[in-house]
Design a protein around this motif. Structure first.
Motif, PDB file in Angstrom:
ATOM      1  N   ALA A 127       0.841  -1.205   0.000  1.00 54.09           N
ATOM      2  CA  ALA A 127       0.000   0.000   0.000  1.00 54.09           C
ATOM      3  C   ALA A 127       0.875   1.253   0.000  1.00 54.09           C
ATOM      4  O   ALA A 127       0.594   2.219  -0.730  1.00 54.09           O
ATOM      5  CB  ALA A 127      -0.944  -0.008   1.202  1.00 54.09           C
ATOM      6  N   LYS A 131       1.125   4.070  -3.025  1.00 54.87           N
ATOM      7  CA  LYS A 131       0.940   5.493  -2.727  1.00 54.87           C
ATOM      8  C   LYS A 131       2.140   6.303  -3.218  1.00 54.87           C
ATOM      9  O   LYS A 131       1.982   7.377  -3.815  1.00 54.87           O
ATOM     10  CB  LYS A 131       0.743   5.673  -1.219  1.00 54.87           C
ATOM     11  N   GLU A 132       3.346   5.797  -2.963  1.00 54.09           N
ATOM     12  CA  GLU A 132       4.565   6.488  -3.397  1.00 54.09           C
ATOM     13  C   GLU A 132       4.641   6.592  -4.926  1.00 54.09           C
ATOM     14  O   GLU A 132       5.030   7.632  -5.467  1.00 54.09           O
ATOM     15  CB  GLU A 132       5.810   5.778  -2.859  1.00 54.09           C
ATOM     16  N   ALA A 135       2.094   9.111  -6.308  1.00 50.04           N
ATOM     17  CA  ALA A 135       2.522  10.481  -6.017  1.00 50.04           C
ATOM     18  C   ALA A 135       3.453  11.026  -7.101  1.00 50.04           C
ATOM     19  O   ALA A 135       3.553  12.241  -7.274  1.00 50.04           O
ATOM     20  CB  ALA A 135       3.206  10.541  -4.655  1.00 50.04           C
TER      21      ALA A 135
END
Length: 146
Positions: A127, A131-132, A135
């Protein structure tokens, strides 16, 4: 490949091409490789010479090949690995390496750089890695390390 106009021209192939970064070889040749923040140093099994593959070199090679989709170099660990510290290190290193890949990418309007989500079999790390990658607002993402 630069001199001949890339792989598309060399093969007279009008369709899409995808190249890999070399990350898979990190797993398949792990007994012949040394992993560092700089990159992965491979040993040639035939003559014992060494080659350092960095995120920048991986992108440079793929820019030269001219593939439509190019993969970021990621720190891949075997799905059978049970070393939690190494798994976490690889996940975070992949995030640092994607930034180096983005910076090194010389043809962003012509080639789509995909980030690779890592985290082994750990849901929280997966997760976080997703997310990284999101981004960074890349044109695409792959699921790695399974």
């Amino acid at each position: 490949f630069d001199e001949i106009g890339g792989l598309h021209k060399f093969e007279a192939w009008p369709r899409n091409l995808l190249t890999d970064s070399g990350g898979y070889q990190m797993v398949s040749l792990c007994k012949l490789a040394v992993f560092t923040e700089e990159g992965v140093e491979f040993e040639n099994p035939h003559d014992k010479s060494r080659m350092l593959l960095t995120p920048e070199k991986s992108i440079q090679y793929q820019n030269s090949i001219g593939a439509d989709i190019i993969m970021a170099l990621d720190d891949v660990v075997s799905s059978t690995l049970i070393d939690d510290d190494r798994i976490e290190l690889a996940t975070h290193r992949t995030h640092r390496w994607i930034d180096r890949c983005i910076k090194a990418h010389a043809r962003p309007t012509e080639q789509n750089l995909f980030g690779i989500v890592q985290g082994h079999l750990n849901r929280e790390l997966r997760a976080l890695s997703l997310k990284e990658m999101i981004a960074r607002d890349l044109p695409g993402y792959a699921i790695g390390g399974l």
